[in-house]
Design an enzyme around this catalytic site. Structure first.
Site, mmCIF file in Angstrom:
data_model
loop_
_atom_site.group_PDB
_atom_site.id
_atom_site.type_symbol
_atom_site.label_atom_id
_atom_site.label_comp_id
_atom_site.label_asym_id
_atom_site.label_seq_id
_atom_site.Cartn_x
_atom_site.Cartn_y
_atom_site.Cartn_z
ATOM 1 N N ASP A 172 28.731 -72.419 79.773
ATOM 2 C CA ASP A 172 27.477 -71.697 79.918
ATOM 3 C C ASP A 172 27.078 -71.538 81.385
ATOM 4 O O ASP A 172 25.919 -71.710 81.752
ATOM 5 C CB ASP A 172 26.355 -72.376 79.128
ATOM 6 N N GLY A 232 12.892 -70.413 80.424
ATOM 7 C CA GLY A 232 12.776 -69.912 81.791
ATOM 8 C C GLY A 232 13.322 -70.883 82.815
ATOM 9 O O GLY A 232 13.664 -70.509 83.925
ATOM 10 N N ASN A 233 13.410 -72.172 82.447
ATOM 11 C CA ASN A 233 14.001 -73.173 83.337
ATOM 12 C C ASN A 233 15.526 -73.094 83.364
ATOM 13 O O ASN A 233 16.154 -73.627 84.287
ATOM 14 C CB ASN A 233 13.628 -74.594 82.903
ATOM 15 N N SER A 234 16.126 -72.450 82.373
ATOM 16 C CA SER A 234 17.584 -72.379 82.320
ATOM 17 C C SER A 234 18.136 -71.806 83.614
ATOM 18 O O SER A 234 17.670 -70.788 84.107
ATOM 19 C CB SER A 234 18.039 -71.494 81.160
ATOM 20 N N HIS A 274 23.994 -67.787 79.487
ATOM 21 C CA HIS A 274 23.060 -67.233 78.497
ATOM 22 C C HIS A 274 21.870 -66.526 79.140
ATOM 23 O O HIS A 274 21.218 -65.719 78.492
ATOM 24 C CB HIS A 274 22.614 -68.303 77.481
#
Length: 185
Positions: free
Chosen positions: A89, A164-166, A59
């Site tokens: 993902d 933003g940590n993804s 994503h």
């Protein structure tokens, strides 16, 4: 402390990912000309191979026209999507650099226990190398995100994970990556 040591050793392998993509306004569905808008995306990636291969969430890079990667030292590159899997993902992207890149040390999630201390490293809200820590709250969680996306067998933590940590690493106290940060609930 062990957290400081783990972060110092792992940070060079953690990258910032940014890009733009068009998204359709969900309120415009059914109109003859659906409205779309440009959004800036951000996320994190982890160098898993010194030749420039980076693991992130699908994503983070899905639909992005140009995947911009910034290394720990500030050098910027444009990445190419190598592989992805929507169901899990996950995505692998690659940048070409003149020198080998530092990689994260891979750990295992097979021996994790509830209550174990973990560290999340990423680019929360676009702030590079944001560090949070917490404990493993539960193992093997299944989370239904929306009608079409669900995550199976997650590590639940109370370490703060923000937009933003993804794609950033979830690490044990040895600095070993034991998971990839994916969802906020």
């Amino acid at each position: 402390t062990p957290i400081v040591t783990a972060v110092r050793n792992s940070a060079p392998a953690v990258v910032n990912i940014q890009g733009q993509k068009s998204v359709t306004d969900p309120l415009a569905v059914g109109r003859t000309t659906p409205a779309s808008r440009e959004v800036n995306g951000m996320g994190t990636g982890v160098v898993i191979d010194s030749r420039g291969y980076i693991l992130t969430n699908h994503h983070v890079v899905d639909g992005v026209r140009q995947i911009n990667v910034t290394l720990d030292g500030g050098q910027a590159y444009v990445a190419q999507l190598v592989a992805h899997d929507r169901e899990t993902d996950l995505a692998v992207i690659r940048i070409k650099t003149p020198q080998p890149l530092p990689t994260i040390h891979m750990g295992t999630s097979q021996d994790l226990m509830s209550g174990e201390t973990v560290i999340a490293l990423g680019n929360a809200y676009g702030y590079e190398h944001t560090v949070t820590s917490g404990i493993i709250s539960a193992l093997h969680r299944n989370v239904q995100v929306n009608e079409t996306q669900q995550y199976l067998d997650l590590i639940q933590t109370d370490a703060s994970i923000n937009p933003g940590n993804s794609g950033g690493p979830l690490m044990n106290l040895d600095g070993d990556m034991i998971g990839l940060n994916v969802a906020v609930r």
